[in-house]
Design an enzyme around this catalytic site. Structure first.
Site, PDB file in Angstrom:
ATOM      1  N   GLY A  38      92.538 -24.779  38.067  1.00 49.93           N
ATOM      2  CA  GLY A  38      91.407 -24.450  38.950  1.00 49.93           C
ATOM      3  C   GLY A  38      91.900 -23.835  40.243  1.00 49.93           C
TER       4      GLY A  38
ATOM      5  N   GLN B 158      99.742 -24.376  36.927  1.00 47.54           N
ATOM      6  CA  GLN B 158     100.399 -25.694  36.883  1.00 47.54           C
ATOM      7  C   GLN B 158     101.772 -25.637  37.590  1.00 47.54           C
ATOM      8  OE1 GLN B 158      99.074 -24.660  33.457  1.00 47.54           O
ATOM      9  NE2 GLN B 158      97.169 -25.369  34.290  1.00 47.54           N
TER      10      GLN B 158
HETATM   11  P1  IMP Z   1      96.200 -30.454  30.158  1.00 48.11           P
HETATM   12  O1  IMP Z   1      96.897 -29.247  30.687  1.00 48.11           O
HETATM   13  O2  IMP Z   1      94.725 -30.459  30.391  1.00 48.11           O
HETATM   14  O3  IMP Z   1      96.564 -30.720  28.727  1.00 48.11           O
HETATM   15  O4  IMP Z   1      96.740 -31.732  30.971  1.00 48.11           O
HETATM   16  C1  IMP Z   1      98.078 -32.193  30.832  1.00 48.11           C
HETATM   17  C2  IMP Z   1      98.635 -32.661  32.171  1.00 48.11           C
HETATM   18  O5  IMP Z   1      98.759 -31.556  33.053  1.00 48.11           O
HETATM   19  C3  IMP Z   1      97.739 -33.669  32.902  1.00 48.11           C
HETATM   20  O6  IMP Z   1      98.573 -34.564  33.597  1.00 48.11           O
HETATM   21  C4  IMP Z   1      96.963 -32.806  33.870  1.00 48.11           C
HETATM   22  O7  IMP Z   1      96.525 -33.544  34.976  1.00 48.11           O
HETATM   23  C5  IMP Z   1      98.016 -31.789  34.250  1.00 48.11           C
HETATM   24  N1  IMP Z   1      97.430 -30.518  34.680  1.00 48.11           N
HETATM   25  C6  IMP Z   1      96.876 -29.567  33.915  1.00 48.11           C
HETATM   26  N2  IMP Z   1      96.477 -28.528  34.657  1.00 48.11           N
HETATM   27  C7  IMP Z   1      96.799 -28.810  35.921  1.00 48.11           C
HETATM   28  C8  IMP Z   1      96.668 -28.090  37.150  1.00 48.11           C
HETATM   29  O8  IMP Z   1      96.183 -26.951  37.224  1.00 48.11           O
HETATM   30  N3  IMP Z   1      97.143 -28.725  38.260  1.00 48.11           N
HETATM   31  C9  IMP Z   1      97.733 -29.961  38.202  1.00 48.11           C
HETATM   32  N4  IMP Z   1      97.865 -30.657  37.096  1.00 48.11           N
HETATM   33  C10 IMP Z   1      97.424 -30.081  35.949  1.00 48.11           C
END
Ligand code: IMP
Length: 456
Positions: free
Chosen positions: A39, A232
């Site tokens: 985001g 990320q």
């Molecule tokens: P996913 O990417 O939704 O599968 O989430 C896997 C891990 O990555 C989780 O711990 C999320 O909180 C983290 N994560 C995913 N996208 C973001 C981001 O844009 N910022 C910070 N953490 C993220």
């Protein structure tokens, strides 16, 4: 010329602001991994845009590309494009034909697996966007790609193969009734075929699909500047992060080559800027050696100089540390230097942008996890397993705090206008990482950035 922007910590380092500041000088902004789990808020001419998939540069008239390493939810993509066009913006967004498509069952299965894992404390705290299950299908050679949406025969073939497997997984493994407990349309070949074919038709009509590597090479040959926008951060990279509390892609700089089809030798001739938040924040689960509020329970009552949980709340609120996608309050901690040394090596940073210096202003002192102690030994970088990382005890260094000042005025001047104690802190980071500082974020707005050097 290329510049690659990479999160050096756990995501949410404020990459969007830096992409914005440096983005003015580029022609194309490319995302190379991840999907609508990222985001970011873009402020343009007083208007605020919340985006999770469309590259932020697209709001500013740049070409935005979603590379083959991305996982694309067409629902999100078109929702974001429609909101932008209602606001009279018509961003030029291209999508790699090789990018994988997030289907409704991916989101549902993401939630189911997290539920099951939470019983054993293994949940990653995902964003619930279906990211992991989509990359699983990619690696399992049963995914649906953007190019498949443009070819009805292939799309049907792919769905007919994969959907029965998903039904069996949900019903036989998770014991969940499709159509009762979860939406039946998400597991119905005909419905999926009609819906995703329509997405494909729109992609075709709007001439969005590209052969990513060729498209970008042609732009480079024409003299364009390209920015690769990592989403990320390094410590949640599937290969270099704190597995299994990671996302399922490669935010690290190497991902820019794999995820776009531009050669590593081309990307390696450009700059790789590591975005650092001046402290740590984390939306997901897993260990965090420098976490505030759980490290050593320091309070004024027990002899500590600052109350850690109050401090955590202070930093969380001042820094707006609530997930952009999920709204969840983030965990916060002091800067973790072993994490940054690991990121500097893994990404080959040529410069650093250090954000949120203003958020730490007003504290008596600022601490930094300089190293770890593990089994009686000093570690300067992260160990390779998350279990060992959990056993690491952070060894802190303490810096004198700095006052809150008129940060907009600081940004309007230059590096020397940054309060002296903050400069001492910044210079410690740059020296430890042997990497120069290119920019310092002193506030949320794009103009609240002290630019020391431009990588473009
Ligand atoms: P996913 O990417 O939704 O599968 O989430 C896997 C891990 O990555 C989780 O711990 C999320 O909180 C983290 N994560 C995913 N996208 C973001 C981001 O844009 N910022 C910070 N953490 C993220």
């Amino acid at each position: 010329m290329t510049v690659t922007i990479v999160g050096s910590q756990l995501g949410d380092e404020g990459k969007g602001g830096i992409v914005d500041v440096y983005g003015d000088a580029v022609d194309v902004v490319v995302r190379y991994q991840g999907g609508d789990n990222a985001g970011h808020t873009v402020v343009s001419e007083g208007d605020e845009y919340k985006l999770s998939l469309v590259p932020s540069g697209a709001v500013r008239g740049k070409i935005g590309v979603l590379g083959n390493g991305c996982v694309v939810n067409p629902n999100t993509l078109f929702e974001e494009l429609d909101v932008l066009s209602e606001r009279e913006l018509s961003p030029d967004v291209r999508v790699a034909e090789r990018a994988h498509v997030i289907l409704p069952y991916h989101r549902i299965i993401d939630g189911m697996e997290e539920d099951v894992k939470s019983d054993d404390n293994l949940a990653a705290g995902t964003t619930g966007r279906g990211i992991g299950p989509t990359y699983e299908d990619k690696a399992g050679r049963r995914g649906v790609r953007i190019g498949d949406l443009l070819d009805p025969e292939t799309l049907r073939e792919r769905l007919e193969y994969v959907v029965p497997q998903k039904r069996a997984l949900v019903e036989d493994v998770y014991g969940i009734e499709i159509g009762e407990d979860v939406d039946g349309d998400a597991f119905d070949v005909d419905t999926l075929f009609e819906t995703y074919l329509a997405f494909g038709e729109r992609i075709e009509r709007e001439e969005m699909a590209v052969n990513c590597g060729e498209f970008l090479q042609a732009r480079l040959d024409a003299g364009d500047e390209i920015m690769f926008e990592g989403a990320q951060g390094t410590s949640i990279d599937i290969d270099h992060g704190i597995y299994p509390y990671v996302t399922s892609s490669n935010p690290t700089a190497g991902g820019a080559a794999v995820g776009t089809g531009v050669g590593p030798t081309v990307i390696g001739q450009g700059e790789v800027v590591g975005i650092v938040k001046a402290y740590l924040s984390r939306v997901g689960t897993g260990p965090l050696p420098t976490e505030l509020g759980s490290v050593d329970g320091q309070t004024p009552e027990n002899g500590g100089r600052q109350d850690e949980s109050e401090l955590a709340t202070y930093i969380r609120d001042k820094g707006g540390e609530y997930g952009t996608v999920t709204g969840r309050p983030r965990r916060v901690g002091w800067l973790d230097m072993p994490m940054l040394r690991h990121a500097t090596r893994a990404n080959g940073f040529t410069g650093l942008a250090i954000n949120h210096i203003d958020v730490l202003a007003g504290l008596d002192e600022v601490r930094v996890g300089h190293s770890y102690t593990l089994d009686g030994e000093e570690l300067l970088s992260m160990p390779a397993t998350t279990e060992k990382w959990d056993d690491c005890e952070a060894e802190f260094r303490t810096f004198d705090g700095w006052d809150d000042v008129d940060w907009a005025a600081v940004a309007a001047e230059d590096y020397d206008a940054v309060p002296e104690n903050a400069r001492t802190y910044l210079e410690y980071i740059a020296e430890e990482l042997e990497t120069p500082i290119y920019a310092i974020g002193v506030g949320p707005g794009r103009e609240e950035t002290v630019i020391v050097e431009s990588p473009i």
